[in-house]
Design a protein around this motif. Structure first.
Motif, PDB file in Angstrom:
ATOM      1  N   LEU A  27      -7.918  -1.138   5.040  1.00  0.00           N
ATOM      2  CA  LEU A  27      -6.751  -0.369   5.492  1.00  0.00           C
ATOM      3  C   LEU A  27      -7.046   1.118   5.334  1.00  0.00           C
ATOM      4  O   LEU A  27      -7.643   1.522   4.343  1.00  0.00           O
ATOM      5  N   PRO A  28      -6.658   1.917   6.324  1.00  0.00           N
ATOM      6  CA  PRO A  28      -6.812   3.368   6.143  1.00  0.00           C
ATOM      7  C   PRO A  28      -5.834   3.842   5.071  1.00  0.00           C
ATOM      8  O   PRO A  28      -4.794   3.222   4.859  1.00  0.00           O
ATOM      9  N   PRO A  29      -6.139   4.950   4.376  1.00  0.00           N
ATOM     10  CA  PRO A  29      -5.230   5.419   3.332  1.00  0.00           C
ATOM     11  C   PRO A  29      -3.869   5.795   3.908  1.00  0.00           C
ATOM     12  O   PRO A  29      -3.765   6.251   5.053  1.00  0.00           O
ATOM     13  N   THR A  30      -2.840   5.592   3.113  1.00  0.00           N
ATOM     14  CA  THR A  30      -1.481   5.874   3.589  1.00  0.00           C
ATOM     15  C   THR A  30      -1.263   7.377   3.746  1.00  0.00           C
ATOM     16  O   THR A  30      -1.801   8.175   2.986  1.00  0.00           O
TER      17      THR A  30
ATOM     18  N   GLN B 145       0.829  -1.203   0.000  1.00  0.00           N
ATOM     19  CA  GLN B 145       0.000   0.000   0.000  1.00  0.00           C
ATOM     20  C   GLN B 145       0.868   1.259   0.000  1.00  0.00           C
ATOM     21  O   GLN B 145       0.707   2.135  -0.847  1.00  0.00           O
ATOM     22  N   HIS B 146       1.833   1.328   0.954  1.00  0.00           N
ATOM     23  CA  HIS B 146       2.720   2.494   1.003  1.00  0.00           C
ATOM     24  C   HIS B 146       3.663   2.501  -0.196  1.00  0.00           C
ATOM     25  O   HIS B 146       4.007   3.551  -0.730  1.00  0.00           O
TER      26      HIS B 146
ATOM     27  N   MET C 119      -9.047  -5.238   2.771  1.00  0.00           N
ATOM     28  CA  MET C 119      -8.461  -5.411   4.111  1.00  0.00           C
ATOM     29  C   MET C 119      -8.909  -4.314   5.057  1.00  0.00           C
ATOM     30  O   MET C 119      -8.547  -4.320   6.229  1.00  0.00           O
TER      31      MET C 119
ATOM     32  N   MET D 146      -7.086  -4.489  -2.935  1.00  0.00           N
ATOM     33  CA  MET D 146      -6.817  -5.225  -1.698  1.00  0.00           C
ATOM     34  C   MET D 146      -6.887  -4.315  -0.473  1.00  0.00           C
ATOM     35  O   MET D 146      -7.300  -4.744   0.607  1.00  0.00           O
ATOM     36  N   ASP D 147      -6.482  -3.054  -0.632  1.00  0.00           N
ATOM     37  CA  ASP D 147      -6.497  -2.144   0.512  1.00  0.00           C
ATOM     38  C   ASP D 147      -7.917  -1.999   1.059  1.00  0.00           C
ATOM     39  O   ASP D 147      -8.137  -2.000   2.278  1.00  0.00           O
TER      40      ASP D 147
END
Lengths: 461, 386
Positions: free
Chosen positions: B52-55, A220-221, B50, B46-47
């Protein structure tokens, strides 16, 4: 013939599975180098040595061994510097600009082009430093506190150049390395026959993979950082050759002092860089059996960029003459007529024919997709772009403002040897690279293979 | 790697990207938080699956990009405007447009390098080669072409049996239990690494010292110090007269030079030239200065032949002889211009006006050293007036 243009053709030919892609790309790394590899390496290192000897002689006896002298003080070193920096522009363009433009075909060639960028900038960096004649004093280019209370001149394009080229090299290297981390992890985890891949190599892959785990929390990063790097590298790549052109354009010299120089130089850099990438990729895809990954479609797309940038360069040649006439300035007119019909007319017409006329063959699809023909064209483009820099540097300088100071520039064997040596260095690095690191990004090509991404929601449900 | 019996987590492998997407979504829905998905390449969507919070990586870039620009601007302003202002190419002391390229490069450099550095070191906590997932069949599979999901034992909802069952219900092809590594000491503090760092430090320090203080003084790097040229005041083996410094070509006329009518006259004709300068304080002061520079080494500060070059150069006659005192000003001028006996011409060192100033001062010296009663009285009167 009816074709569906809404669907992009497969970027990887031959319906390869993800695993097979990896096998293909990693194959050269899983085998010990053979006789041919060592032969090639011997040739390139010998050529590099020729350059090394010429350099050593130049520093022992002084750079009077070269052809540069008043009025053509810039000569070969600056010609070669601009040439190599130009070559170095394709890599970042492919990896950054095409990334931002969502050109997925870049995945097959990006890694290699980035590597070439780094090697070309290394070759380029040699020349301005040796051109000073005392390269061991290059540290003075950096603004550091000293007892003379003396700083570098931040208003000079030559100082911009130091910052631009070193930043470009650093950012390209970082960009390249970030792309390599997942591939190093893949190579680390690959199960191959014992004894084929040396333990040192495996350990190095492990060290350089930094412990990458292909984790999605990292991806992601990682993807974000890749986007950020691409966003910065895009203006950077444009700025670097713009600043190189400032070295010329900011001086008050006819033939250099033109506002078209920055875009003209950037287009020329992309042009020559793509030609060099095509030249080398043609061999790499053949030798390492990567024809299914670096497909003929990839090469065709690059050839289209070559013709586009070639036309831009041709336009710049034309507009320079137009402005010389339109400005009504007799000195500028003299410089350009002298360029095309003076003592260096041969160089000028080599440049025009190689850079403007030869790429026109790419209008024909058959030539665009024929490997031997595109090799010939791209080699000629490389020759033409080298001569472009030669024409710009030499013809503008050899006719000074005072006719009594007019001179003629001819390179010496030492100049030629150093240029040859830079090619030796470049190809040595390319050879070492192809045998130690994946020449194509494994993770990126996997991601664009057919069926690599989850099917669209509506279809899946 | 040696492992303990302690469980780190349970990992499951899937075959296709669609399967892993569904599995990730269900795992997140089931309430697991400490789980991860491992895929050989980033799988789109996928983020979200899952949850996931944004980067927030972009903020690091923003901060350091701005910092790079401002730091460079500050640096250049201090160097070019405050510390050592200089007019270069007619630009102002603070040439902002000329600063832009370097500011831009600094922005790019700092923003990208810090972004990547922060991502690797802070977000990923790399290098992390001692993670339990390394050297497992699971890792080798996801490194190649499989898609995996791994639920950590540290998760609140984790239960060895229930989690394995849950993963099986998702359709996992293979399930692997990941054990903790026996020696989790980070290699960064290991003795060998610290020794390596110390070694690098010593090598860099010695290398820098050696380069700057030793290597640069070896041939050919020291050639700037020894150049084949003649220094000022030194002898030459090339020229016949042995002098390194050369005379100008005969007939050379200096700027503002006034040709001297009696040049080349050997003896003293009665030079019918009078001193055109008045004996003002300024002229006398300048004459004294010039006399002290050019004449006093041989003639002495008082003109009494008290030479500082005694025994090294023939003594000149005193300037206070009867002959010298009865000379016209023009004769003194003539000697300065032409030289006499061993005295060379000083025409090249002194301009026409300067010669007359020296002549004035010589006259003043002569009068002072041979003062009459009237002179002494007048001088004492003037002194008492002041």
């Amino acid at each position: 013939m009816q074709q569906d243009y809404t669907k992009e053709p497969s970027l990887v030919e031959g319906r390869l599975t993800i695993g097979e892609i990896e096998e293909l790309i990693a194959a050269p790394l899983d085998s010990r180098p053979g006789f041919k590899y060592y032969l090639a390496l011997t040739i390139t290192t010998s050529v590099m040595l020729v350059g090394g000897v010429c350099l050593a002689l130049s520093f022992w006896f002084g750079i009077g061994l070269w052809g540069n002298n008043q009025p053509v003080a810039w000569g070969f070193p600056i010609v070669n510097f601009v040439f190599w920096v130009g070559i170095g522009h394709a890599g970042t363009l492919i990896s950054a600009i095409l990334f931002l433009l969502r050109q997925r075909w870049r995945t097959g060639i990006a890694r290699f082009a980035e590597a070439m960028t780094i090697f070309a900038v290394m070759c380029a960096g040699i020349f301005p430093v040796i051109h000073t004649g005392r390269p061991w004093l290059a540290g003075y280019l950096l603004p550091y506190p000293n007892q003379h209370d003396l700083w570098v001149n931040f208003t000079s394009p030559l100082v911009f150049d130091v910052f631009a080229v070193s930043t470009y090299f650093t950012v390209s290297l970082v960009f390249w390395y970030v792309g390599l981390i997942p591939d190093f992890a893949t190579l680390r985890d690959r199960v191959v026959e014992s004894g084929v891949v040396s333990k040192i190599k495996k350990t190095l892959y492990k060290v350089f993979s930094l412990g990458w785990r292909h984790s999605n929390r990292h991806w992601q990063h990682y993807e974000k950082s890749y986007m950020i790097l691409a966003g910065f590298a895009t203006p950077l790549v444009l700025s670097v050759h713009t600043i190189v052109s400032f070295d010329f354009a900011v001086s008050v010299l006819y033939g250099w002092h033109t506002t078209i120089f920055p875009p003209y130089f950037v287009a020329g850099a992309i042009f020559s860089g793509f030609a060099m990438v095509v030249t080398v990729l043609v061999f790499v895809r053949k030798i390492f059996d990567l024809e299914q990954i670096i497909t003929i479609d990839h090469l065709e797309k690059m050839n289209k960029i070559i013709i586009a940038t070639g036309m831009m360069v041709g336009y710049a040649y034309g507009i320079e003459f137009f402005i010389a006439w339109y400005s009504g300035n007799p000195i500028e007119q003299f410089v350009f007529i002298n360029r095309a019909f003076g003592p260096y007319a041969w160089a000028y017409w080599i440049m025009v024919s190689c850079n403007v006329l030869v790429p026109q063959f790419f209008w024909i699809r058959k030539i665009r997709r024929s490997v031997p023909l595109m090799l010939i064209v791209s080699l000629l483009v490389n020759v033409g772009m080298w001569f472009e820099r030669y024409v710009i540097v030499v013809t503008s300088l050899h006719r000074d403002f005072l006719p009594s100071s007019w001179g003629h520039y001819a390179p010496t064997l030492y100049d030629a040897g150093i240029l040859l040596g830079s090619f030796g260095l470049f190809f040595t690095l390319v050879l070492l690279f192809t045998k130690t690191m994946p020449a194509v990004s494994i993770a990126e090509v996997k991601a664009v293979a057919d069926g690599a991404q989850p099917s669209h929601r509506e279809e899946a449900d | 790697m040696e492992r303990t019996s302690k469980l780190n987590g349970v990992a499951a492998l899937f075959e296709t990207p669609d399967e892993i997407m569904a599995a990730a979504e269900k795992t997140a829905e089931a309430g697991y938080e400490k789980f991860d998905v491992n895929t050989p390449y980033p799988v789109h969507g996928m983020d979200d699956a899952m949850k996931l919070p944004p980067t927030k990586l972009g903020f690091v870039t923003l901060a350091f990009g701005l910092a790079g620009a401002l730091a460079m601007l500050g640096l250049m302003t201090w160097m070019m405007t405050i510390d050592y202002p200089m007019v270069i190419g007619g630009k102002p002391f603070w040439p902002l447009p000329a600063f832009i390229p370097v500011m831009f490069e600094a922005t790019v450099l700092l923003a990208t390098v810090v972004t990547v550095g922060a991502m690797l070191a802070i977000y990923f906590k790399f290098p992390a080669n001692a993670h339990p997932l390394h050297d497992t069949d699971y890792m080798r599979a996801v490194s190649k072409d499989k898609f995996g999901i791994m639920i950590e034992a540290a998760d609140a909802k984790f239960d060895e049996l229930a989690t394995v069952e849950f993963l099986q219900s998702l359709g996992a092809k293979k399930i692997e239990k990941i054990r903790e590594i026996a020696d989790p000491e980070p290699p960064i503090f290991s003795k060998r690494f610290v020794l390596l760092l110390a070694g690098v430090f010593v090598a860099v320090a010695l290398g820098t010292y050696g380069t700057l203080n030793k290597a640069l003084f070896y041939t050919p790097f020291d050639w700037m110090s020894y150049q084949p040229r003649v220094n000022a005041q030194s002898a030459s083996v090339f020229f016949e007269d042995g002098f390194g410094m050369r005379e100008p070509v005969e007939g050379t006329v200096a700027r503002d030079e006034v040709l001297y009518e009696y040049a080349g006259a050997e003896t003293h004709p009665e030079i019918p030239v009078v001193n055109p300068l008045a004996a003002t304080k300024e002229n006398l002061a300048e004459g004294e200065r010039l006399y002290d520079v050019y004449c006093s080494p041989c003639h002495g500060y008082h003109g009494a032949a008290e030479s500082r070059l005694r025994k090294q150069f023939p003594l000149p006659p005193s300037l206070h002889t009867e002959k010298a005192r009865t000379w016209e000003d023009g004769d003194i001028y003539h000697v300065i211009h032409e030289g006499q006996n061993t005295m060379p011409s000083y025409a090249r060192q002194l301009t026409e006006d300067d010669r007359w100033r020296v002549a004035l001062y010589v006259r003043a010296l002569q009068r002072a050293m041979n003062a009459s009663e009237a002179d002494v009285e007048r001088a004492s009167e003037e002194a008492s007036d002041e």
